[in-house]
Design a protein around this motif. Sequence first.
Motif, PDB file in Angstrom:
ATOM      1  N   LEU A 139     118.322  58.989  48.043  1.00  0.00           N
ATOM      2  CA  LEU A 139     119.311  59.765  48.792  1.00  0.00           C
ATOM      3  C   LEU A 139     119.276  59.446  50.276  1.00  0.00           C
ATOM      4  CD1 LEU A 139     119.153  63.325  47.169  1.00  0.00           C
ATOM      5  CD2 LEU A 139     120.958  61.617  46.967  1.00  0.00           C
ATOM      6  N   ASN A 140     118.111  59.069  50.784  1.00  0.00           N
ATOM      7  CA  ASN A 140     117.968  58.748  52.198  1.00  0.00           C
ATOM      8  C   ASN A 140     118.379  57.287  52.423  1.00  0.00           C
ATOM      9  OD1 ASN A 140     116.831  57.914  54.753  1.00  0.00           O
ATOM     10  ND2 ASN A 140     115.586  59.769  54.717  1.00  0.00           N
ATOM     11  N   GLU A 141     119.569  57.093  52.977  1.00  0.00           N
ATOM     12  CA  GLU A 141     120.110  55.739  53.144  1.00  0.00           C
ATOM     13  C   GLU A 141     119.244  54.893  54.073  1.00  0.00           C
ATOM     14  OE1 GLU A 141     124.205  55.646  54.196  1.00  0.00           O
ATOM     15  OE2 GLU A 141     124.823  57.016  52.608  1.00  0.00           O
ATOM     16  N   GLU A 142     118.697  55.513  55.118  1.00  0.00           N
ATOM     17  CA  GLU A 142     117.866  54.771  56.064  1.00  0.00           C
ATOM     18  C   GLU A 142     116.603  54.248  55.389  1.00  0.00           C
ATOM     19  OE1 GLU A 142     115.613  55.369  60.399  1.00  0.00           O
ATOM     20  OE2 GLU A 142     116.903  56.942  59.588  1.00  0.00           O
ATOM     21  N   SER A 143     115.959  55.102  54.610  1.00  0.00           N
ATOM     22  CA  SER A 143     114.753  54.688  53.890  1.00  0.00           C
ATOM     23  C   SER A 143     115.068  53.583  52.887  1.00  0.00           C
ATOM     24  CB  SER A 143     114.139  55.884  53.155  1.00  0.00           C
ATOM     25  OG  SER A 143     113.701  56.863  54.057  1.00  0.00           O
ATOM     26  N   ALA A 144     116.179  53.739  52.181  1.00  0.00           N
ATOM     27  CA  ALA A 144     116.579  52.723  51.205  1.00  0.00           C
ATOM     28  C   ALA A 144     116.827  51.381  51.884  1.00  0.00           C
ATOM     29  CB  ALA A 144     117.825  53.179  50.460  1.00  0.00           C
ATOM     30  N   SER A 145     117.533  51.408  52.999  1.00  0.00           N
ATOM     31  CA  SER A 145     117.841  50.171  53.722  1.00  0.00           C
ATOM     32  C   SER A 145     116.578  49.473  54.209  1.00  0.00           C
ATOM     33  CB  SER A 145     118.750  50.477  54.915  1.00  0.00           C
ATOM     34  OG  SER A 145     119.994  50.979  54.488  1.00  0.00           O
ATOM     35  N   GLU A 146     115.620  50.259  54.662  1.00  0.00           N
ATOM     36  CA  GLU A 146     114.376  49.680  55.180  1.00  0.00           C
ATOM     37  C   GLU A 146     113.582  48.967  54.092  1.00  0.00           C
ATOM     38  OE1 GLU A 146     112.222  52.754  57.118  1.00  0.00           O
ATOM     39  OE2 GLU A 146     113.597  52.868  58.835  1.00  0.00           O
ATOM     40  N   VAL A 147     113.464  49.606  52.928  1.00  0.00           N
ATOM     41  CA  VAL A 147     112.675  48.972  51.875  1.00  0.00           C
ATOM     42  C   VAL A 147     113.413  47.777  51.286  1.00  0.00           C
ATOM     43  CG1 VAL A 147     113.472  50.402  49.923  1.00  0.00           C
ATOM     44  CG2 VAL A 147     111.183  49.408  49.879  1.00  0.00           C
ATOM     45  N   ILE A 172     111.868  43.966  51.221  1.00  0.00           N
ATOM     46  CA  ILE A 172     111.781  43.177  49.991  1.00  0.00           C
ATOM     47  C   ILE A 172     112.512  41.849  50.142  1.00  0.00           C
ATOM     48  CG2 ILE A 172     112.578  43.081  47.583  1.00  0.00           C
ATOM     49  CD1 ILE A 172     111.950  46.106  47.434  1.00  0.00           C
ATOM     50  N   GLN A 173     113.715  41.895  50.684  1.00  0.00           N
ATOM     51  CA  GLN A 173     114.501  40.670  50.849  1.00  0.00           C
ATOM     52  C   GLN A 173     113.867  39.708  51.841  1.00  0.00           C
ATOM     53  OE1 GLN A 173     118.374  42.301  51.781  1.00  0.00           O
ATOM     54  NE2 GLN A 173     118.935  42.517  49.622  1.00  0.00           N
ATOM     55  N   ASN A 174     113.275  40.245  52.902  1.00  0.00           N
ATOM     56  CA  ASN A 174     112.595  39.390  53.887  1.00  0.00           C
ATOM     57  C   ASN A 174     111.399  38.679  53.288  1.00  0.00           C
ATOM     58  OD1 ASN A 174     114.394  40.024  55.919  1.00  0.00           O
ATOM     59  ND2 ASN A 174     113.094  41.571  56.870  1.00  0.00           N
ATOM     60  N   GLU A 175     110.832  39.278  52.241  1.00  0.00           N
ATOM     61  CA  GLU A 175     109.684  38.665  51.576  1.00  0.00           C
ATOM     62  C   GLU A 175     110.098  37.820  50.378  1.00  0.00           C
ATOM     63  OE1 GLU A 175     107.111  41.956  50.711  1.00  0.00           O
ATOM     64  OE2 GLU A 175     106.603  42.299  52.828  1.00  0.00           O
ATOM     65  N   SER A 222     108.247  49.885  44.640  1.00  0.00           N
ATOM     66  CA  SER A 222     109.401  48.989  44.769  1.00  0.00           C
ATOM     67  C   SER A 222     108.968  47.627  45.301  1.00  0.00           C
ATOM     68  CB  SER A 222     110.451  49.605  45.700  1.00  0.00           C
ATOM     69  OG  SER A 222     110.973  50.798  45.165  1.00  0.00           O
ATOM     70  N   VAL A 223     108.153  47.637  46.348  1.00  0.00           N
ATOM     71  CA  VAL A 223     107.680  46.391  46.957  1.00  0.00           C
ATOM     72  C   VAL A 223     106.801  45.609  45.990  1.00  0.00           C
ATOM     73  CG1 VAL A 223     106.234  45.448  48.808  1.00  0.00           C
ATOM     74  CG2 VAL A 223     107.878  47.270  49.316  1.00  0.00           C
ATOM     75  N   ALA A 224     105.928  46.315  45.273  1.00  0.00           N
ATOM     76  CA  ALA A 224     105.023  45.638  44.337  1.00  0.00           C
ATOM     77  C   ALA A 224     105.784  44.978  43.190  1.00  0.00           C
ATOM     78  CB  ALA A 224     103.998  46.627  43.790  1.00  0.00           C
ATOM     79  N   LEU A 225     106.737  45.697  42.611  1.00  0.00           N
ATOM     80  CA  LEU A 225     107.502  45.126  41.495  1.00  0.00           C
ATOM     81  C   LEU A 225     108.324  43.931  41.952  1.00  0.00           C
ATOM     82  CD1 LEU A 225     108.810  48.294  39.561  1.00  0.00           C
ATOM     83  CD2 LEU A 225     106.653  47.056  39.302  1.00  0.00           C
ATOM     84  N   ALA A 226     108.991  44.071  43.098  1.00  0.00           N
ATOM     85  CA  ALA A 226     109.798  42.968  43.621  1.00  0.00           C
ATOM     86  C   ALA A 226     108.930  41.767  43.970  1.00  0.00           C
ATOM     87  CB  ALA A 226     110.585  43.431  44.845  1.00  0.00           C
ATOM     88  N   GLY A 227     107.735  42.036  44.507  1.00  0.00           N
ATOM     89  CA  GLY A 227     106.829  40.958  44.878  1.00  0.00           C
ATOM     90  C   GLY A 227     106.311  40.176  43.694  1.00  0.00           C
ATOM     91  N   ASN A 228     106.468  40.743  42.494  1.00  0.00           N
ATOM     92  CA  ASN A 228     106.055  40.043  41.286  1.00  0.00           C
ATOM     93  C   ASN A 228     107.238  39.624  40.421  1.00  0.00           C
ATOM     94  OD1 ASN A 228     102.824  40.107  40.657  1.00  0.00           O
ATOM     95  ND2 ASN A 228     103.454  41.674  42.098  1.00  0.00           N
ATOM     96  N   GLY A 229     108.403  39.541  41.051  1.00  0.00           N
ATOM     97  CA  GLY A 229     109.540  38.897  40.402  1.00  0.00           C
ATOM     98  C   GLY A 229     110.657  39.770  39.898  1.00  0.00           C
ATOM     99  N   ALA A 230     110.466  41.093  39.835  1.00  0.00           N
ATOM    100  CA  ALA A 230     111.521  41.963  39.311  1.00  0.00           C
ATOM    101  C   ALA A 230     112.641  42.140  40.326  1.00  0.00           C
ATOM    102  CB  ALA A 230     110.948  43.331  38.944  1.00  0.00           C
ATOM    103  N   LYS A 231     113.847  42.333  39.831  1.00  0.00           N
ATOM    104  CA  LYS A 231     114.920  42.807  40.691  1.00  0.00           C
ATOM    105  C   LYS A 231     114.849  44.329  40.670  1.00  0.00           C
ATOM    106  CE  LYS A 231     119.792  42.948  41.824  1.00  0.00           C
ATOM    107  NZ  LYS A 231     121.172  42.459  41.569  1.00  0.00           N
ATOM    108  N   VAL A 232     114.665  44.922  41.835  1.00  0.00           N
ATOM    109  CA  VAL A 232     114.432  46.352  41.930  1.00  0.00           C
ATOM    110  C   VAL A 232     115.682  47.080  42.397  1.00  0.00           C
ATOM    111  CG1 VAL A 232     113.066  48.153  43.040  1.00  0.00           C
ATOM    112  CG2 VAL A 232     111.981  46.003  42.382  1.00  0.00           C
ATOM    113  N   HIS A 233     116.061  48.086  41.631  1.00  0.00           N
ATOM    114  CA  HIS A 233     117.177  48.957  41.989  1.00  0.00           C
ATOM    115  C   HIS A 233     116.590  50.273  42.488  1.00  0.00           C
ATOM    116  CE1 HIS A 233     120.260  46.361  40.129  1.00  0.00           C
ATOM    117  NE2 HIS A 233     119.276  46.059  39.282  1.00  0.00           N
ATOM    118  N   VAL A 234     116.769  50.528  43.781  1.00  0.00           N
ATOM    119  CA  VAL A 234     116.182  51.699  44.413  1.00  0.00           C
ATOM    120  C   VAL A 234     117.184  52.848  44.392  1.00  0.00           C
ATOM    121  CG1 VAL A 234     115.288  52.650  46.574  1.00  0.00           C
ATOM    122  CG2 VAL A 234     114.694  50.307  45.893  1.00  0.00           C
ATOM    123  N   PHE A 235     116.839  53.908  43.663  1.00  0.00           N
ATOM    124  CA  PHE A 235     117.651  55.136  43.666  1.00  0.00           C
ATOM    125  C   PHE A 235     117.106  56.022  44.782  1.00  0.00           C
ATOM    126  CE2 PHE A 235     119.431  55.509  39.053  1.00  0.00           C
ATOM    127  CZ  PHE A 235     119.915  54.217  39.147  1.00  0.00           C
TER     128      PHE A 235
END
Length: 258
Positions: free
Chosen positions: A39-47, A51-54, A24-37
């Motif tokens: 179940l763990n809301e905490e993990s999703a929020s962290e990534v 990504i947004q901070n970068e 997810s981080v690699a794709l976003a770092g190279n310009g893609a908009k990443v949709h993270v599927f």
Amino acid sequence: MKFNLQGKSAIVTGGGSGIGRAISVALAGNGAKVHVFELNEESASEVIKKIQNEGGLAEAHACNVTIHEQVLQNVAEIGEGKPIDILINNAGIAHIGNVEKTTEADLDRIYSVNVKGVYNCIHAVIPFMKEKGGVILNMASIAATVGIKDRFAYSMSKGASLTMMYSVAKDYLDYGIRCNSISPARIHTPFVDGYLKNNFPDSTKEKFKELSQTQPIGRMGKPNEVANLALYLCSDEASFITGTDFPIDGGFIKLNGD
């Protein structure tokens, strides 16, 4: 910039932790908009926050890949009025045991995530890729092609992920849809740390060293190493590659044995 994914839309299942997080981080770092599927809301929020901070673009979706209608709904919302360019089928679960130690419930649980989940996502995404093409990448495993002790159900499921890749690559050549897979050996993720802590609390360091040396190269892989391979395969630089499995295994398949 090589591997430029600017303007592309990507779905990463299980994208909140381990290999999925790194992808997810690699794709976003190279310009893609990443949709993270995830179940763990905490993990999703962290990534998503990382990504947004970068400076990247990302969105979390509470999606259970085993539920067909839920996958269809989420994919339809993402693809409304725009193409979906990349699908990474990364979500998966493990199971340890030979066939005698694999219950029917174990088999059904592994199948629902590792096989049906992959089918659900491919089935939902293909219609959004048929007009302009796209890339589908399945996360298989070395267990799909070589015998691994006590991995009966897991090996079955990853073999299915591998052969689904071959089928989709063949069926959708004329639509410009490329489909490949990655087969990692042991990768050092939080799952490995949890497994060692729960099963070998008094010998964690020794067991970690033992598992690391299973790879001829002498260590486990890193999530970002898998992510870099995924980034390449999803980019236009890999436009001549389809229907291929890529082991990333520290020499496990070819160099183990005398």
